[in-house]
Design a protein around this motif. Structure first.
Motif, PDB file in Angstrom:
ATOM      1  N   LEU A  94      -9.052  33.901 -37.756  1.00 35.67           N
ATOM      2  CA  LEU A  94      -7.937  33.022 -38.107  1.00 35.67           C
ATOM      3  C   LEU A  94      -7.779  31.941 -37.051  1.00 35.67           C
ATOM      4  CD1 LEU A  94      -5.173  32.333 -39.590  1.00 35.67           C
ATOM      5  CD2 LEU A  94      -4.143  34.059 -38.087  1.00 35.67           C
ATOM      6  N   LEU A  95      -7.547  30.719 -37.486  1.00 37.80           N
ATOM      7  CA  LEU A  95      -7.184  29.617 -36.600  1.00 37.80           C
ATOM      8  C   LEU A  95      -5.785  29.158 -36.964  1.00 37.80           C
ATOM      9  CD1 LEU A  95      -8.131  27.486 -34.437  1.00 37.80           C
ATOM     10  CD2 LEU A  95      -8.631  25.992 -36.384  1.00 37.80           C
ATOM     11  N   THR A  96      -4.909  29.024 -35.958  1.00 39.36           N
ATOM     12  CA  THR A  96      -3.566  28.506 -36.209  1.00 39.36           C
ATOM     13  C   THR A  96      -3.302  27.299 -35.321  1.00 39.36           C
ATOM     14  OG1 THR A  96      -2.596  30.043 -34.595  1.00 39.36           O
ATOM     15  CG2 THR A  96      -2.586  30.715 -36.916  1.00 39.36           C
ATOM     16  N   PHE A  97      -2.404  26.451 -35.807  1.00 38.45           N
ATOM     17  CA  PHE A  97      -1.914  25.303 -35.041  1.00 38.45           C
ATOM     18  C   PHE A  97      -0.395  25.399 -35.019  1.00 38.45           C
ATOM     19  CE2 PHE A  97       0.059  21.082 -35.278  1.00 38.45           C
ATOM     20  CZ  PHE A  97      -0.391  20.524 -34.087  1.00 38.45           C
ATOM     21  N   PHE A  98       0.191  25.250 -33.837  1.00 37.01           N
ATOM     22  CA  PHE A  98       1.645  25.336 -33.686  1.00 37.01           C
ATOM     23  C   PHE A  98       2.202  24.058 -33.074  1.00 37.01           C
ATOM     24  CE2 PHE A  98       0.983  29.809 -34.278  1.00 37.01           C
ATOM     25  CZ  PHE A  98       2.198  30.320 -34.724  1.00 37.01           C
ATOM     26  N   GLU A  99       3.342  23.619 -33.592  1.00 36.53           N
ATOM     27  CA  GLU A  99       4.182  22.629 -32.939  1.00 36.53           C
ATOM     28  C   GLU A  99       5.481  23.337 -32.567  1.00 36.53           C
ATOM     29  OE1 GLU A  99       4.783  19.018 -35.040  1.00 36.53           O
ATOM     30  OE2 GLU A  99       2.637  18.535 -35.162  1.00 36.53           O
ATOM     31  N   VAL A 100       5.818  23.312 -31.273  1.00 41.28           N
ATOM     32  CA  VAL A 100       6.939  24.101 -30.769  1.00 41.28           C
ATOM     33  C   VAL A 100       7.909  23.190 -30.027  1.00 41.28           C
ATOM     34  CG1 VAL A 100       7.607  26.175 -29.504  1.00 41.28           C
ATOM     35  CG2 VAL A 100       5.296  25.999 -30.466  1.00 41.28           C
ATOM     36  N   GLU A 101       9.178  23.270 -30.376  1.00 44.94           N
ATOM     37  CA  GLU A 101      10.200  22.444 -29.749  1.00 44.94           C
ATOM     38  C   GLU A 101      10.544  22.978 -28.350  1.00 44.94           C
ATOM     39  OE1 GLU A 101      13.501  22.477 -32.389  1.00 44.94           O
ATOM     40  OE2 GLU A 101      12.420  21.502 -34.039  1.00 44.94           O
ATOM     41  N   PRO A 102      11.161  22.151 -27.517  1.00 46.71           N
ATOM     42  CA  PRO A 102      11.623  22.637 -26.212  1.00 46.71           C
ATOM     43  C   PRO A 102      12.607  23.791 -26.371  1.00 46.71           C
ATOM     44  CG  PRO A 102      11.646  20.242 -26.268  1.00 46.71           C
ATOM     45  CD  PRO A 102      11.385  20.694 -27.673  1.00 46.71           C
ATOM     46  N   HIS A 103      12.608  24.695 -25.401  1.00 44.85           N
ATOM     47  CA  HIS A 103      13.544  25.817 -25.320  1.00 44.85           C
ATOM     48  C   HIS A 103      13.438  26.729 -26.551  1.00 44.85           C
ATOM     49  CE1 HIS A 103      15.083  23.639 -21.904  1.00 44.85           C
ATOM     50  NE2 HIS A 103      15.348  22.595 -22.668  1.00 44.85           N
ATOM     51  N   CYS A 104      12.219  26.960 -26.971  1.00 46.69           N
ATOM     52  CA  CYS A 104      11.930  27.882 -28.078  1.00 46.69           C
ATOM     53  C   CYS A 104      11.297  29.147 -27.500  1.00 46.69           C
ATOM     54  CB  CYS A 104      10.983  27.207 -29.069  1.00 46.69           C
ATOM     55  SG  CYS A 104      10.406  28.283 -30.410  1.00 46.69           S
ATOM     56  N   ARG A 105      11.563  30.283 -28.128  1.00 51.37           N
ATOM     57  CA  ARG A 105      11.024  31.540 -27.602  1.00 51.37           C
ATOM     58  C   ARG A 105      10.487  32.425 -28.731  1.00 51.37           C
ATOM     59  NH1 ARG A 105      11.312  34.661 -22.955  1.00 51.37           N
ATOM     60  NH2 ARG A 105      11.162  36.923 -23.276  1.00 51.37           N
ATOM     61  N   PHE A 106       9.297  32.965 -28.511  1.00 51.76           N
ATOM     62  CA  PHE A 106       8.723  34.025 -29.333  1.00 51.76           C
ATOM     63  C   PHE A 106       8.967  35.328 -28.567  1.00 51.76           C
ATOM     64  CE2 PHE A 106       6.558  30.141 -30.246  1.00 51.76           C
ATOM     65  CZ  PHE A 106       6.146  30.189 -31.581  1.00 51.76           C
ATOM     66  N   ASP A 107       9.856  36.162 -29.071  1.00 50.07           N
ATOM     67  CA  ASP A 107      10.249  37.363 -28.334  1.00 50.07           C
ATOM     68  C   ASP A 107       9.060  38.291 -28.073  1.00 50.07           C
ATOM     69  OD1 ASP A 107      12.911  36.647 -28.098  1.00 50.07           O
ATOM     70  OD2 ASP A 107      13.466  37.562 -30.018  1.00 50.07           O
ATOM     71  N   ARG A 108       9.234  39.182 -27.134  1.00 44.35           N
ATOM     72  CA  ARG A 108       8.154  40.076 -26.717  1.00 44.35           C
ATOM     73  C   ARG A 108       7.606  40.846 -27.918  1.00 44.35           C
ATOM     74  NH1 ARG A 108       5.920  42.082 -22.082  1.00 44.35           N
ATOM     75  NH2 ARG A 108       7.184  40.604 -20.897  1.00 44.35           N
ATOM     76  N   HIS A 109       6.295  40.900 -27.982  1.00 43.56           N
ATOM     77  CA  HIS A 109       5.613  41.531 -29.109  1.00 43.56           C
ATOM     78  C   HIS A 109       4.190  41.879 -28.686  1.00 43.56           C
ATOM     79  CE1 HIS A 109       4.529  37.272 -29.218  1.00 43.56           C
ATOM     80  NE2 HIS A 109       3.427  37.613 -29.853  1.00 43.56           N
ATOM     81  N   ASN A 110       3.505  42.620 -29.523  1.00 46.63           N
ATOM     82  CA  ASN A 110       2.070  42.852 -29.340  1.00 46.63           C
ATOM     83  C   ASN A 110       1.438  42.931 -30.725  1.00 46.63           C
ATOM     84  OD1 ASN A 110       1.873  45.803 -30.198  1.00 46.63           O
ATOM     85  ND2 ASN A 110       3.378  45.949 -28.553  1.00 46.63           N
ATOM     86  N   HIS A 111       0.139  42.803 -30.782  1.00 46.93           N
ATOM     87  CA  HIS A 111      -0.559  42.819 -32.066  1.00 46.93           C
ATOM     88  C   HIS A 111      -1.990  43.281 -31.867  1.00 46.93           C
ATOM     89  CE1 HIS A 111      -1.655  38.948 -30.319  1.00 46.93           C
ATOM     90  NE2 HIS A 111      -0.401  38.546 -30.443  1.00 46.93           N
ATOM     91  N   GLU A 112      -2.527  43.826 -32.927  1.00 47.58           N
ATOM     92  CA  GLU A 112      -3.918  44.285 -32.899  1.00 47.58           C
ATOM     93  C   GLU A 112      -4.883  43.141 -32.629  1.00 47.58           C
ATOM     94  OE1 GLU A 112      -7.254  46.313 -35.877  1.00 47.58           O
ATOM     95  OE2 GLU A 112      -5.227  45.875 -36.604  1.00 47.58           O
ATOM     96  N   SER A 113      -4.565  41.972 -33.141  1.00 50.49           N
ATOM     97  CA  SER A 113      -5.473  40.835 -33.034  1.00 50.49           C
ATOM     98  C   SER A 113      -5.639  40.374 -31.595  1.00 50.49           C
ATOM     99  CB  SER A 113      -4.943  39.656 -33.865  1.00 50.49           C
ATOM    100  OG  SER A 113      -4.825  40.017 -35.214  1.00 50.49           O
ATOM    101  N   GLU A 114      -6.883  40.105 -31.206  1.00 53.42           N
ATOM    102  CA  GLU A 114      -7.134  39.383 -29.966  1.00 53.42           C
ATOM    103  C   GLU A 114      -6.706  37.936 -30.175  1.00 53.42           C
ATOM    104  OE1 GLU A 114     -11.014  41.798 -28.303  1.00 53.42           O
ATOM    105  OE2 GLU A 114     -11.323  40.046 -29.576  1.00 53.42           O
ATOM    106  N   GLN A 115      -6.194  37.311 -29.142  1.00 49.26           N
ATOM    107  CA  GLN A 115      -5.641  35.956 -29.250  1.00 49.26           C
ATOM    108  C   GLN A 115      -6.175  35.077 -28.133  1.00 49.26           C
ATOM    109  OE1 GLN A 115      -1.361  35.893 -28.986  1.00 49.26           O
ATOM    110  NE2 GLN A 115      -1.237  33.656 -28.844  1.00 49.26           N
ATOM    111  N   ILE A 116      -6.661  33.897 -28.502  1.00 51.01           N
ATOM    112  CA  ILE A 116      -7.050  32.888 -27.518  1.00 51.01           C
ATOM    113  C   ILE A 116      -6.290  31.614 -27.860  1.00 51.01           C
ATOM    114  CG2 ILE A 116      -8.929  31.538 -26.523  1.00 51.01           C
ATOM    115  CD1 ILE A 116     -10.843  33.769 -27.333  1.00 51.01           C
TER     116      ILE A 116
END
Length: 279
Positions: free
Chosen positions: A181-203
């Motif tokens: 999977l390839l993803t593209f993100f646009e993220v605003e200032p002062h945004c947070r993805f809360d603590r998590h984990n996943h099976e997928s390796e991520q680069i």
């Protein structure tokens, strides 16, 4: 009609385009049956003079019907039909469609060049057999054709890669194959993805701004042009500070939540004699 090919744009249809689409189809002596129900999945070719081409997609839970591919007669032969078909195929992939079908009375050679193969009409899945194209618009003599999307490389033009909402303050698109999977993100200032984990390796590679990765014992600041690699099941949080961020991620195996169909943000993006193609 004189058209500068460099000025042609391709966009998803919006409700405001309904009348113009119907006029184009009327001028081409083509039916409009069933179009409004699937308007969000119609793609338009536009010039400064208005709509010059159209193609539609009907989605049925992993199965798709490509329909209503048409280009105004005065601009045919310029590759617009091929461009529309290519975008419809790419859009079908983003909607998690695995098999794409069509019916045509006049354009089987064109669609064969696009990667479709003839099959018996009776072999089409039941949801398509119940569609208006199969039941009433297309004569029994129409050729049924099929494409298996997982068996071909697919090109995704920019307008197909429409952003959808993720966590508050973040929008993204994702393109997946079976294992990657390839993803593209646009993220605003002062945004947070809360603590998590996943099976997928991520680069993750940051294209713009600065992205922070909070692990158990350290926080990494990843700036433009820098990369972080996160193994499977490593707990982490991700956040921004005062900068807008653009970033791409590679995942394996695929993260299912990032490839779900979603039309929420397509507003900026978005015939034939029955069953045919005029391109």
């Amino acid at each position: 009609m004189a058209v500068d090919m460099r000025e042609i744009t391709y966009t998803f249809a919006a409700l405001r385009d309904e009348n113009d689409i119907k006029q184009l189809l009327f001028k081409s002596q083509l039916p409009t049956d069933g179009i409004i129900s699937h308007l969000k999945d119609f793609i338009l070719a536009k010039s400064t003079g208005g709509i010059i081409g159209v193609v539609g997609l009907e989605a049925y839970d992993g199965i798709g019907l490509l329909r209503s591919l048409a280009v105004l007669p005065e601009v045919r032969g310029k590759g617009i039909g091929k461009e529309l078909c290519s975008r419809a195929i790419a859009h079908a992939h983003t909607q998690k469609i695995n098999e794409l079908f069509l019916l045509t009375t006049t354009a089987d050679s064109f669609f064969a060049k696009c990667g479709f193969h003839k099959i018996g009409r009776n072999l089409a899945p039941a949801p398509l057999q119940a569609s208006v194209e199969f039941k009433s618009l297309c004569p029994d003599s129409a050729v049924c054709m099929r494409m298996q999307l997982s068996e071909r490389a697919i090109y995704f033009p920019r307008e197909i890669l429409t952003l959808k909402s993720d966590v508050p303050g973040a929008k993204m698109w994702g393109i997946a194959l079976e294992k990657t999977l390839l993803t593209f993100f646009e993220v605003e200032p002062h945004c947070r993805f809360d603590r998590h984990n996943h099976e997928s390796e991520q680069i993750t590679m940051v294209l713009e701004g600065e992205l922070f990765f909070e692990l158990d014992d350290e926080t990494f600041s990843v700036k433009k042009g820098e990369v972080i690699a996160i193994p499977s099941n490593i707990s982490h949080a991700v956040f921004t500070r005062d900068k807008h961020v653009k970033a791409i991620d590679a995942w394996s195996p695929v993260m299912p939540q990032y490839v779900r169909p979603n039309h929420a943000l397509q507003a900026t993006l978005a015939t034939h004699r029955p069953c045919g193609k005029r391109a």
